[in-house]
Design a protein around this motif. Structure first.
Motif, PDB file in Angstrom:
ATOM      1  N   PRO A  67      49.439  33.906  47.496  1.00  0.00           N
ATOM      2  CA  PRO A  67      48.865  34.989  48.306  1.00  0.00           C
ATOM      3  C   PRO A  67      48.899  34.679  49.796  1.00  0.00           C
ATOM      4  O   PRO A  67      48.543  33.592  50.229  1.00  0.00           O
ATOM      5  N   GLU A  68      49.368  35.644  50.570  1.00  0.00           N
ATOM      6  CA  GLU A  68      49.332  35.560  52.031  1.00  0.00           C
ATOM      7  C   GLU A  68      48.235  36.503  52.507  1.00  0.00           C
ATOM      8  O   GLU A  68      48.294  37.703  52.225  1.00  0.00           O
ATOM      9  N   PRO A  69      47.218  36.007  53.189  1.00  0.00           N
ATOM     10  CA  PRO A  69      46.067  36.858  53.510  1.00  0.00           C
ATOM     11  C   PRO A  69      46.407  37.986  54.468  1.00  0.00           C
ATOM     12  O   PRO A  69      47.270  37.859  55.334  1.00  0.00           O
ATOM     13  N   LEU A  70      45.734  39.102  54.275  1.00  0.00           N
ATOM     14  CA  LEU A  70      45.742  40.201  55.225  1.00  0.00           C
ATOM     15  C   LEU A  70      44.636  39.925  56.237  1.00  0.00           C
ATOM     16  O   LEU A  70      43.563  39.439  55.872  1.00  0.00           O
ATOM     17  N   LEU A  85      41.601  38.476  54.158  1.00  0.00           N
ATOM     18  CA  LEU A  85      41.407  38.973  52.797  1.00  0.00           C
ATOM     19  C   LEU A  85      42.581  38.546  51.922  1.00  0.00           C
ATOM     20  O   LEU A  85      43.738  38.860  52.229  1.00  0.00           O
ATOM     21  N   ALA A  86      42.297  37.816  50.849  1.00  0.00           N
ATOM     22  CA  ALA A  86      43.344  37.296  49.975  1.00  0.00           C
ATOM     23  C   ALA A  86      43.331  38.006  48.631  1.00  0.00           C
ATOM     24  O   ALA A  86      42.281  38.139  47.989  1.00  0.00           O
ATOM     25  N   ASP A  87      44.494  38.490  48.204  1.00  0.00           N
ATOM     26  CA  ASP A  87      44.679  39.156  46.917  1.00  0.00           C
ATOM     27  C   ASP A  87      45.773  38.407  46.169  1.00  0.00           C
ATOM     28  O   ASP A  87      46.832  38.126  46.720  1.00  0.00           O
ATOM     29  N   ALA A  88      45.518  38.075  44.920  1.00  0.00           N
ATOM     30  CA  ALA A  88      46.525  37.380  44.107  1.00  0.00           C
ATOM     31  C   ALA A  88      46.606  38.044  42.742  1.00  0.00           C
ATOM     32  O   ALA A  88      45.698  38.772  42.323  1.00  0.00           O
ATOM     33  N   ALA A  89      47.686  37.811  42.041  1.00  0.00           N
ATOM     34  CA  ALA A  89      47.909  38.429  40.739  1.00  0.00           C
ATOM     35  C   ALA A  89      46.930  37.902  39.698  1.00  0.00           C
ATOM     36  O   ALA A  89      46.550  36.723  39.715  1.00  0.00           O
ATOM     37  N   GLY A  90      46.545  38.782  38.768  1.00  0.00           N
ATOM     38  CA  GLY A  90      45.668  38.361  37.684  1.00  0.00           C
ATOM     39  C   GLY A  90      46.272  37.244  36.858  1.00  0.00           C
ATOM     40  O   GLY A  90      45.572  36.318  36.430  1.00  0.00           O
TER      41      GLY A  90
END
Length: 285
Positions: A67-70, A85-90
């Motif tokens: 994840p690359e943060p927004l 804000l970091a989003d990564a796959a389930g």
């Protein structure tokens, strides 16, 4: 903030709607605005905005990449903030091991927002199966993911760093809709008009409302055993982190099999975790 959860929990939809709603909140309540940093604007439009508010339809699954943060900067209450804000796959969280350096950020974020999907509860699935609400075909185990996330956080924790855990029931509109079904148990739980679960003051108050947060947490705490998820709170307690319970609905209404509700997006309490985090940081400053 790190948004975590198993597959189908609704992480990306939550992020996309939260940021869109937060921008409106800043403009209306604080007369300020979000400034995207680096390539955040392009990535946010491409990954979230064009699907949610354009014509692309439901956001596709997040690819299992690092994840690359927004990042955004903004002013709130005269204080300058930078939101990362970091989003990564389930799938990535389901395979997570404490020694993975790619997820070392879990030890340094101010808040871990862990989503819990009520559509994985067998009782809820049985009730909504014939209502047209799409049920997740492939979904990971929320408790297992939470434990993995907390283990990785502990392995990479920064000494002296204050962190908060937000246990967040997603897709809460599904549970709110159970007050209208022919099921006495759920009608009695969700049909209380004065309950904090039935209102959303998050857009009205300029900062976190601790009294509302406490009342909502108490109601949700009593709901976890009914959802068959008492061990979720046990895992949070075992981590030693301060934690709060939240309920959010990014869409506001269940989508049909072909996309969003025809009524559009009507978010419920999506700002609560973020406002708690910002209030906490403002007090520390």
């Amino acid at each position: 903030m790190a948004v975590t959860g198993a597959r189908s929990a609704g992480k990306s939809i939550f992020i996309g709607v939260m940021i869109r709603h937060f921008g409106q909140f800043l403009a209306d309540r604080h007369h300020t605005f979000l400034t995207p940093l680096n390539d955040t604007e392009d990535r946010f439009l491409r990954t979230y905005e064009n699907y949610l508010y354009g014509e692309e339809g439901i956001i596709p699954p997040t690819p299992p990449d690092v994840p690359e943060p927004l990042m955004w900067s903004f002013t709130m209450g005269g204080r300058r903030f930078c939101l990362s804000l970091a989003d990564a796959a389930g799938e990535s969280f389901e395979r997570l091991t404490p020694d993975q350096n790619a997820f070392a950020y879990l030890g340094g974020v101010d808040m871990i927002c862990s989503l819990i999907d009520p559509l994985k509860v067998s009782d809820v699935r049985a009730i909504v199966r014939d209502t047209g609400i799409p049920l997740p075909a492939e979904a990971g185990n929320d408790l297992q993911v939470l434990r993995r996330v907390l283990q990785a956080r502990a392995a990479h924790a920064i000494p002296g760093r204050v962190q908060v855990l937000a246990l967040t029931i997603s897709k809460f509109d599904v549970l709110q809709g159970l007050k209208n079904v022919d099921n006495d148990r759920w009608v009695s739980i969700m049909g209380r008009p004065g309950a904090a679960m039935q209102r959303d003051p998050s857009y009205v108050t300029q900062w976190d409302d601790p009294q509302d947060r406490l009342l909502l947490s108490q109601e949700l705490r009593s709901l976890l055993p009914v959802l068959g998820a008492p061990l979720i709170e046990a895992a949070a307690t075992e981590s030693g982190l301060p934690y709060y319970l939240y309920a959010v609905s990014a869409l506001g209404r269940p989508p049909g099999n072909d996309g969003f509700s025809t009524s559009g997006i009507s978010p419920y309490r999506v700002l609560d975790p973020l406002k708690t985090l910002l209030t906490m940081k403002a007090v520390q400053a």
